[in-house]
Design an enzyme around this catalytic site. Sequence first.
Site, PDB file in Angstrom:
ATOM      1  N   THR A   1      -8.875   6.383  -2.417  1.00 36.57           N
ATOM      2  CA  THR A   1     -10.250   5.979  -2.720  1.00 36.57           C
ATOM      3  C   THR A   1     -11.215   7.136  -2.530  1.00 36.57           C
ATOM      4  OG1 THR A   1     -10.550   5.117  -0.466  1.00 36.57           O
ATOM      5  CG2 THR A   1      -9.908   3.531  -2.174  1.00 36.57           C
TER       6      THR A   1
ATOM      7  N   LYS B   1     -14.836   8.173  -4.499  1.00 37.72           N
ATOM      8  CA  LYS B   1     -16.101   8.488  -3.816  1.00 37.72           C
ATOM      9  C   LYS B   1     -16.643   9.837  -4.272  1.00 37.72           C
ATOM     10  CE  LYS B   1     -14.315   5.849   0.030  1.00 37.72           C
ATOM     11  NZ  LYS B   1     -13.386   5.941   1.165  1.00 37.72           N
TER      12      LYS B   1
ATOM     13  N   HIS C   1       0.801  -1.227   0.000  1.00 38.97           N
ATOM     14  CA  HIS C   1       0.000   0.000   0.000  1.00 38.97           C
ATOM     15  C   HIS C   1       0.832   1.275   0.000  1.00 38.97           C
ATOM     16  CE1 HIS C   1      -4.174  -1.376   0.475  1.00 38.97           C
ATOM     17  NE2 HIS C   1      -3.694  -2.363   1.208  1.00 38.97           N
TER      18      HIS C   1
ATOM     19  N   LYS D   1       0.411  14.631   0.899  1.00 38.64           N
ATOM     20  CA  LYS D   1      -0.950  14.853   0.396  1.00 38.64           C
ATOM     21  C   LYS D   1      -1.208  16.339   0.128  1.00 38.64           C
ATOM     22  CE  LYS D   1      -2.711  10.707   2.718  1.00 38.64           C
ATOM     23  NZ  LYS D   1      -3.221   9.906   1.595  1.00 38.64           N
TER      24      LYS D   1
ATOM     25  N   LYS E   1      -8.725  13.900   3.980  1.00 40.09           N
ATOM     26  CA  LYS E   1      -7.837  12.736   4.019  1.00 40.09           C
ATOM     27  C   LYS E   1      -6.861  12.926   5.182  1.00 40.09           C
ATOM     28  CE  LYS E   1      -6.867  13.591  -0.286  1.00 40.09           C
ATOM     29  NZ  LYS E   1      -6.940  12.370  -1.075  1.00 40.09           N
ATOM     30  N   ARG E   2      -6.117  11.882   5.472  1.00 39.18           N
ATOM     31  CA  ARG E   2      -5.105  11.965   6.512  1.00 39.18           C
ATOM     32  C   ARG E   2      -4.198  13.171   6.241  1.00 39.18           C
ATOM     33  NH1 ARG E   2      -0.495   8.739   6.571  1.00 39.18           N
ATOM     34  NH2 ARG E   2      -1.308   7.701   4.708  1.00 39.18           N
TER      35      ARG E   2
END
Length: 827
Positions: free
Chosen positions: A668, A672, A369, A566, A560-561
């Site tokens: 993901t 969504k 991952h 990110k 998100k985290r």
Amino acid sequence: MAKKTATNGVRIRSGMDRDSLREDITLHLRHTLAKDEFSKTNWDNYRTVVLSLLDRLHDKWLNTQQHYYKVDAKRVYYLSMEYLIGRLLDNMIVNLNIQQEVADALEDVGLDYEKIRDAEWDAGLGNGGLGRLAACFLDSMATLGIPAMGYGLRYDYGIFYQTLENGFQIEKPDLWLRYGNPWDIVRPKIQYPVEFYGHQSMYNAPNNGHIKYEWKDTRKVQAVAYDTPIPGYDNGIVNNLRLWKAESDVALDLKSFNQGQYIEAVKENQLEQNITRVLYPNDKVFVGQELRLKQEYFLVSASMQDIIRRFKRSNDDWTKFPEKVAIQCNDTHPNLAIPELMRVLLDDVDMTWDKAWDITKNSIAYTNHTLLPEALEKWPVSLVRNLLPRHLNIIYEINRRFMDTIRASYGNDTGKMARLSIIGEGENPVVHMAHLGIVGAKKVNGVAALHSRLLKETMFREFHEMFPDLFTNKTNGITPRRWLKQCNPDLSNLITKHIGDKWVTNLDELKKLEPLAEDKAFQKEFAKIKLDNKKKLASYIKKTTDVDVDPKSMFDIQIKRIHEYKRQLMAALHVAVLYNRLKKNPDLDIVPRTVIFGGKAAPGYTMAKLHIKLINSIGDLVNNDPQVNKKLKCLFLENYRVTLAEMMIPAANLSEQISTAGMEASGTGNMKFALNGALTIGTLDGANVEIKEEVGDENIFIFGLTVEEVEELRRQGYNPWDYYNASAELKMVLDQVRAGFFSPEDPKLFQPIIDALLHKGDYFMVLADFDAYIKEQKLVEKAYRKTSDWNRKAILNVARIGKFSSDRTIQDYADEIWEAPAVKLKK
């Protein structure tokens, strides 16, 4: 009402109609919970509904498990340290396909479904993407009829409950089990001893004189099973999520207790129970964390004993184990399953190494991952030796034989051997868990086409050269049951009205929406649903933050985290740029925009927590400035979780997927958002690449450096100062951050952010991509002004996102890795 009979009683417990549900709810309140209309609370009402649903689920659950045994089905066992299952009430009702029946039954007894639903706490069993993926996979396995079981840990406390105090993240205990969990069933008769410590001894087997090993003088902890039913969608199948809870194997020391030494009497019990006390945050550095390694082995050992027990109920031929058992390790955390299965086969079954290895290698698969080398687990040999001495011996033997394989193919290439070794030698040798997974697994898969390619070309290139058929791709997916039918019922109903409901279990059916993208009436209905969802989120924001946001503004969302790769920081700096533009010209004609963030930073991740503070500081300035706050708002919603995602995702117009290219394995959230009619702004990273291929270049906003360009820029020598000096808007914003413009109470507060960007190389290339990001955001604004065209693009995103169903992902796993055929059952 007709007189109750035994038959009527069964009907009340299993009937899916309004009357049966109503009667069951009423009976549980009085006879199970001992409550009446005067003493009941919202929690009691919630529990009565759960108990009534469990009656129906248990009936199907038992039938499903009996059927699996009857047909001697091959079983899939999914091992994961995390399951981010969120709230289950809605999910269970949707998958049983009784939404209307439950609503009617509750109305009959005067209960408010919204209040009942709000009584449920999100299960504290996961951090983010890894755990949510596992939850989607469980849903799809049941819906497809794959005989499967999830294994995990029943944590007493989740990662943490996030609050914001003066803009800073504050962590509080996540007491998700404060009132218990009515969805799970404890199985006290299903418990296994899990052993730690001790030592390995060697002896000659009496029957043949072969050298044998024994793990002796261990300390035992009991693993007790807690089961949660996982129903497929309207197909009669109910699979199982089995979570292990640690209980002490040590009896209470009555002598100490009787002498008044209470702490000593319970200390050992408490230490063992700590194994499942708390979920580790995602970004925690696990090296040296004995408790984390204990948790991983605890999961593996208990699950393997359970798997073997189930296998032996129907088979006494161990060679058939790979034909009847497929074990999937969700990331490196459960890769101890490889030496554990070897230990059982060698020590308990008395099998030869070669036979044991053949069975192990054909039974276990590993999902990678991450593309971040620092995120790959490496355990100190000293720690493994102390905690799991027998396993370390087996790992060394696996590695010795693997080194022989390398010699046979490449000669005595010590450099290659060092790079590929499971044991990283040196002053402080470590066990490389990813290498163990590659050497010991039947298949290794990445989770997006780009991710899988990069695994083969970079991080695991030499492994791929040796084993070209080992690596495969399984692009992640999401369950349409939760992420459209459940969380966006109005859009779900609109889609069903126009194309039927087959899309719920075959997301490719959404392609039938494509012609409707041009239909003005459909566009109007679609836009109204989006606006209604935005109004719901705006109401939540007002309630929780006391900030008014305009539902007619563009909702620009990044959830998100919180992590530097990110790049929440990039989106925050963009808000500051918009603020500066509006301050310079308050009459500037821009599209009103509400920028919303959500996510948790690991407690020890200082930089990520500082990014949260900066976002909140920018938000405070923007939201309280009457010159700009009619056109721009910035918010960080606290305690991001599945339930909040279910509200935010349907309300989004723009989905921020802006990670540094080459660092996001898949994502993901991007799927969504697109499924719910948001347009993506993103880099060519992770699954964004495949989303772009599906929805079309004109229906997505792509910017920034590619993986190859990032690599080339680093090779040439990236200098962030060049970008700082080349962009007046970027320079102004960074100067404001440095000067304390957003933190007048502490002007030096955000200096570490400036240091990371300008003085320490800007590793995540925020500045390199910033100008391209700003330009793409202008194109977003231009497109958003053309309402009809924007709605057409949004509808096409929904119509073309079918590939990203977790049903497709799981079918690929079942066909190409597990070789596990589906079974059918009468509903």
